[in-house]
Design a protein around this motif. Sequence first.
Motif, PDB file in Angstrom:
ATOM      1  N   ILE A  28       0.830  -1.213   0.000  1.00 22.66           N
ATOM      2  CA  ILE A  28       0.000   0.000   0.000  1.00 22.66           C
ATOM      3  C   ILE A  28       0.856   1.252   0.000  1.00 22.66           C
ATOM      4  O   ILE A  28       0.600   2.216  -0.741  1.00 22.66           O
ATOM      5  CB  ILE A  28      -0.959  -0.020   1.203  1.00 22.66           C
ATOM      6  N   ASN A  29       1.883   1.279   0.834  1.00 19.56           N
ATOM      7  CA  ASN A  29       2.721   2.477   0.921  1.00 19.56           C
ATOM      8  C   ASN A  29       3.442   2.767  -0.384  1.00 19.56           C
ATOM      9  O   ASN A  29       3.557   3.930  -0.798  1.00 19.56           O
ATOM     10  CB  ASN A  29       3.727   2.338   2.065  1.00 19.56           C
ATOM     11  N   GLU A  30       3.921   1.729  -1.033  1.00 22.34           N
ATOM     12  CA  GLU A  30       4.598   1.935  -2.315  1.00 22.34           C
ATOM     13  C   GLU A  30       3.639   2.497  -3.355  1.00 22.34           C
ATOM     14  O   GLU A  30       4.020   3.343  -4.178  1.00 22.34           O
ATOM     15  CB  GLU A  30       5.224   0.627  -2.791  1.00 22.34           C
ATOM     16  N   HIS A  31       2.386   2.053  -3.323  1.00 22.95           N
ATOM     17  CA  HIS A  31       1.379   2.594  -4.236  1.00 22.95           C
ATOM     18  C   HIS A  31       1.188   4.090  -4.005  1.00 22.95           C
ATOM     19  O   HIS A  31       1.189   4.878  -4.964  1.00 22.95           O
ATOM     20  CB  HIS A  31       0.048   1.864  -4.045  1.00 22.95           C
ATOM     21  N   HIS A  32       1.024   4.489  -2.748  1.00 18.27           N
ATOM     22  CA  HIS A  32       0.779   5.905  -2.477  1.00 18.27           C
ATOM     23  C   HIS A  32       2.004   6.767  -2.776  1.00 18.27           C
ATOM     24  O   HIS A  32       1.864   7.894  -3.276  1.00 18.27           O
ATOM     25  CB  HIS A  32       0.343   6.086  -1.022  1.00 18.27           C
ATOM     26  N   MET A  33       3.184   6.263  -2.494  1.00 15.05           N
ATOM     27  CA  MET A  33       4.390   7.042  -2.814  1.00 15.05           C
ATOM     28  C   MET A  33       4.526   7.235  -4.313  1.00 15.05           C
ATOM     29  O   MET A  33       4.929   8.308  -4.779  1.00 15.05           O
ATOM     30  CB  MET A  33       5.627   6.376  -2.215  1.00 15.05           C
ATOM     31  N   ALA A  34       4.157   6.210  -5.069  1.00 12.04           N
ATOM     32  CA  ALA A  34       4.215   6.333  -6.528  1.00 12.04           C
ATOM     33  C   ALA A  34       3.219   7.368  -7.041  1.00 12.04           C
ATOM     34  O   ALA A  34       3.402   7.937  -8.127  1.00 12.04           O
ATOM     35  CB  ALA A  34       3.940   4.970  -7.176  1.00 12.04           C
ATOM     36  N   GLU A  35       2.162   7.642  -6.241  1.00  6.82           N
ATOM     37  CA  GLU A  35       1.137   8.607  -6.634  1.00  6.82           C
ATOM     38  C   GLU A  35       1.369   9.996  -6.050  1.00  6.82           C
ATOM     39  O   GLU A  35       0.499  10.860  -6.166  1.00  6.82           O
ATOM     40  CB  GLU A  35      -0.241   8.085  -6.208  1.00  6.82           C
ATOM     41  N   GLY A  36       2.530  10.214  -5.400  1.00 11.50           N
ATOM     42  CA  GLY A  36       2.857  11.572  -4.965  1.00 11.50           C
ATOM     43  C   GLY A  36       2.757  11.848  -3.481  1.00 11.50           C
ATOM     44  O   GLY A  36       2.674  13.007  -3.073  1.00 11.50           O
ATOM     45  N   VAL A  37       2.793  10.801  -2.646  1.00 11.74           N
ATOM     46  CA  VAL A  37       2.769  10.971  -1.194  1.00 11.74           C
ATOM     47  C   VAL A  37       4.183  10.792  -0.651  1.00 11.74           C
ATOM     48  O   VAL A  37       4.889   9.859  -1.044  1.00 11.74           O
ATOM     49  CB  VAL A  37       1.810   9.955  -0.540  1.00 11.74           C
ATOM     50  N   THR A  38       4.590  11.670   0.254  1.00 15.54           N
ATOM     51  CA  THR A  38       5.912  11.584   0.882  1.00 15.54           C
ATOM     52  C   THR A  38       5.804  10.889   2.228  1.00 15.54           C
ATOM     53  O   THR A  38       4.911  11.208   3.023  1.00 15.54           O
ATOM     54  CB  THR A  38       6.509  12.983   1.089  1.00 15.54           C
ATOM     55  N   MET A  39       6.706   9.959   2.475  1.00 16.76           N
ATOM     56  CA  MET A  39       6.787   9.291   3.773  1.00 16.76           C
ATOM     57  C   MET A  39       8.221   9.365   4.260  1.00 16.76           C
ATOM     58  O   MET A  39       9.138   8.886   3.591  1.00 16.76           O
ATOM     59  CB  MET A  39       6.342   7.834   3.668  1.00 16.76           C
ATOM     60  N   THR A  40       8.421   9.950   5.425  1.00 17.32           N
ATOM     61  CA  THR A  40       9.762  10.043   5.983  1.00 17.32           C
ATOM     62  C   THR A  40      10.362   8.664   6.171  1.00 17.32           C
ATOM     63  O   THR A  40      11.533   8.436   5.877  1.00 17.32           O
ATOM     64  CB  THR A  40       9.717  10.780   7.340  1.00 17.32           C
ATOM     65  N   ASP A  41       9.546   7.726   6.670  1.00 13.43           N
ATOM     66  CA  ASP A  41       9.980   6.345   6.851  1.00 13.43           C
ATOM     67  C   ASP A  41       8.770   5.444   6.600  1.00 13.43           C
ATOM     68  O   ASP A  41       7.917   5.284   7.480  1.00 13.43           O
ATOM     69  CB  ASP A  41      10.534   6.128   8.260  1.00 13.43           C
ATOM     70  N   PRO A  42       8.667   4.844   5.413  1.00 13.80           N
ATOM     71  CA  PRO A  42       7.494   4.014   5.083  1.00 13.80           C
ATOM     72  C   PRO A  42       7.278   2.854   6.045  1.00 13.80           C
ATOM     73  O   PRO A  42       6.153   2.377   6.182  1.00 13.80           O
ATOM     74  CB  PRO A  42       7.803   3.502   3.672  1.00 13.80           C
ATOM     75  N   GLU A  43       8.317   2.401   6.714  1.00 13.08           N
ATOM     76  CA  GLU A  43       8.168   1.305   7.663  1.00 13.08           C
ATOM     77  C   GLU A  43       7.375   1.733   8.892  1.00 13.08           C
ATOM     78  O   GLU A  43       6.883   0.896   9.645  1.00 13.08           O
ATOM     79  CB  GLU A  43       9.547   0.796   8.097  1.00 13.08           C
ATOM     80  N   LEU A  44       7.248   3.046   9.105  1.00  9.87           N
ATOM     81  CA  LEU A  44       6.566   3.565  10.287  1.00  9.87           C
ATOM     82  C   LEU A  44       5.280   4.296   9.931  1.00  9.87           C
ATOM     83  O   LEU A  44       4.830   5.193  10.647  1.00  9.87           O
ATOM     84  CB  LEU A  44       7.502   4.492  11.072  1.00  9.87           C
ATOM     85  N   VAL A  45       4.668   3.906   8.807  1.00 10.48           N
ATOM     86  CA  VAL A  45       3.388   4.458   8.375  1.00 10.48           C
ATOM     87  C   VAL A  45       2.480   3.291   8.021  1.00 10.48           C
ATOM     88  O   VAL A  45       2.876   2.392   7.275  1.00 10.48           O
ATOM     89  CB  VAL A  45       3.551   5.392   7.163  1.00 10.48           C
TER      90      VAL A  45
END
Length: 457
Positions: free
Chosen positions: A243-260
């Motif tokens: 899920i996180n990789e999908h949202h990052m590919a669509e323009g969402v920033t995550m400081t640390d995807p492991e903690l979201v």
Amino acid sequence: MESRAIVLAAGAGTRMKSEKPKVAHELLGKPLVNWVIDAARQAGIGEVVSVVGHLREQVIPLVEEDTRVVVQPERRGTADAVAVCREALAGFDGSLVVLSGDSPLITPDTIRALIEVRERSCAAVVVLTMELDDPTGYGRIVRGEDGGVERIVEQKDCSTEQAALTECNSGFYCFDAKALFSALEQVTSDNAQNEFYLTDVLEICRSDGRVVSALITEDPSECLGINSRIQLADATKQMQRRINEHHMAEGVTMTDPELVWIGPDAVLGRDVELLPMTFLYGRTIVANNTVIGPNSRLTDTVVGEGCSIDETVAIEARIDANVTCGPRAYLRPGAHMCEGSKAGTHVEIKKSTIGKGSKVPHLSYIGDTEMGEGVNIGAGSITCNYDGTNKFTTIIEDDVFVGSDTMLVAPVTVGAGAVIGAGSVITHDVSPDALALERSKQVEIADWKQRRHNASK
């Protein structure tokens, strides 16, 4: 061709060591069985039948809205679980997908591929298989000399030679519906577990001269069944990454995807920034250019553009554009933060509207309140909405200034432009543009310290 699905959700899941049925356990805020049902729907399947059994009173509320519910009275194996659907699917002639309700990682693409392979080959059944380095616990795929699937042998029934096979049964199938129900009449419980195995249908169909084939998945993790808390944690981590990789590919920033952690039904705009320890569950919607976190959990909450949501818990709340929340704010169901408003540090808001540009900066509770625009609530103020039996409403009109440590005892209305002096307990309506004060007389006793000292001697 029309396709339908059966979701098997009747098992106990004893290894979960739980008073909840296995399929009711949640992954990223959604029960396991609902992940599977949603994947079937997204694959284009029309009717879905859910088979329930163990602790069905907990499972039925999860599935009855989206599926047709069928009860398996006794847990006598997977073939019996499918057989109890005969009446619900009477007259259906098409592709019938059988899915495991404890396998939340299955994707709509894979379900569609199963259907396409079966219909293209006119097979009686196509089974989804996987190659595993350690196949322990899974049924083994036994192929014939022609490369087709001959049968599936369950772990407890495997010979030494069969146990060494690494192609395994995933528990996902696509059947020709008529061929399936015809073969089920021939299934027996002559096996190590004295159960009616759905896997026996494959050998029966092959003996009848029907095509039985397999689709090998490229990603075995899709077929992961949840049988323990350890496997649940593993599946959660894999879905979190997906899920996180999908949202990052669509323009969402995550400081640390492991903690979201983001649930499957959340919708995020572009240039949203998610800081560590952020949880977005249920039907949460976040608009563009909003920063959420750290340490925030939003459930079924709508957030507008340009907001800052810091260390905030929000449940069924509505947050309009350019709102500031936190740190350590709590928005309970029915909270509505209008454009440009603020809920500050250690503020709790419940079933209340905070008007445009209004501020509740710190250490306050606002409940059952209609607040207008441009209001300022001083620190430590409370709307006293509950008398122990009933809830009452507080109305605060535009441009009111409420001094610190004020109690507004509902039902009460504070008129537009009024000022409430700090430390007041307001029990009556306040007129517009008025100053309201409610304080006891201050008493001072001179030389109290010395007199107290002398008295003690």
